[in-house]
Write an enzyme that holds these catalytic residues in place. Structure first.
Site, PDB file in Angstrom:
ATOM      1  N   HIS A 134       0.908  -1.283  -0.111  1.00 20.51           N
ATOM      2  CA  HIS A 134      -0.114   0.096   0.066  1.00 20.51           C
ATOM      3  C   HIS A 134       0.942   1.315  -0.110  1.00 20.51           C
ATOM      4  O   HIS A 134       1.807   1.320   0.785  1.00 20.51           O
ATOM      5  CB  HIS A 134      -0.975   0.080   1.208  1.00 20.51           C
TER       6      HIS A 134
ATOM      7  N   ASN B  13       3.692   9.181 -19.894  1.00 22.87           N
ATOM      8  CA  ASN B  13       4.070   8.730 -18.881  1.00 22.87           C
ATOM      9  C   ASN B  13       2.731   8.620 -17.743  1.00 22.87           C
ATOM     10  O   ASN B  13       2.206   9.773 -17.593  1.00 22.87           O
ATOM     11  CB  ASN B  13       5.548   9.331 -18.451  1.00 22.87           C
TER      12      ASN B  13
ATOM     13  N   TYR C  16       9.804  13.282 -12.758  1.00 22.32           N
ATOM     14  CA  TYR C  16      10.962  12.710 -12.942  1.00 22.32           C
ATOM     15  C   TYR C  16      11.330  12.394 -11.566  1.00 22.32           C
ATOM     16  O   TYR C  16      11.847  11.337 -11.195  1.00 22.32           O
ATOM     17  CB  TYR C  16      11.998  13.375 -13.672  1.00 22.32           C
TER      18      TYR C  16
ATOM     19  N   ASP D  73      -5.077   3.468  -4.865  1.00 26.56           N
ATOM     20  CA  ASP D  73      -4.950   4.039  -3.578  1.00 26.56           C
ATOM     21  C   ASP D  73      -6.169   4.806  -3.288  1.00 26.56           C
ATOM     22  O   ASP D  73      -6.454   5.700  -4.037  1.00 26.56           O
ATOM     23  CB  ASP D  73      -3.835   4.752  -3.040  1.00 26.56           C
TER      24      ASP D  73
END
Length: 146
Positions: free
Chosen positions: A22, A138, A118, A66
């Site tokens: 988690h 991304n 990044y 989540d």
């Protein structure tokens, strides 16, 4: 062979998804992303023959997002010089895929600055390097609980 596991998920990725706990995050990167550099302290799994949407869909079929954070999905926002010049239709595809697996749909998605992305990606448990040719494709996912 296992039942119910998307065939696109290689054994190494299935192992990683099981190991993650988690709050751990995974980055699914496009073909231009410096996966090996960003992932030098993470597990890097190469899936060069696949695009991000199909990998995302497969991962989300076994990976809970989540629910304890507002935005468990993170995209790299456009650089100022690209605003109004670069289209990101792949983000709509991501929203559709996410909605298929999580009731929050597009509301589960946040954007952060390229360089912050990044930095955050460097803390991911795993980077999945795809052959996706779309730019700004991304995506990071934060794991929830079952």
């Amino acid at each position: 062979m296992l039942k119910g596991i998307p065939k696109i998920i290689p054994p190494a990725l299935l192992k990683v998804l099981c190991e993650m706990g988690h709050g751990d995050r995974i980055c699914i990167s496009d073909g231009n992303f410096p996966a090996e550099t960003i992932g030098k302290n993470a597990i890097v799994i190469r899936m060069d023959g696949h695009g991000v949407p199909e990998v995302l869909d497969a991962i989300l079929s076994v990976f809970p997002l989540d629910t304890y954070v507002e935005k468990p999905v993170t995209l790299m926002q456009l650089m100022d010089c690209d605003v109004g010049k670069v289209a990101t239709p792949i983000w709509d595809t991501y929203a559709e895929v996410i909605a298929k697996h999580d009731g929050r749909g597009r509301d589960a998605i946040g954007n952060i600055d390229r360089f912050d992305f990044y930095d955050e990606a460097k803390t991911c448990y795993c980077v999945v390097a795809t052959g996706e040719s779309a730019i700004y494709a991304n995506i990071m996912l934060q794991k929830g609980v079952v």
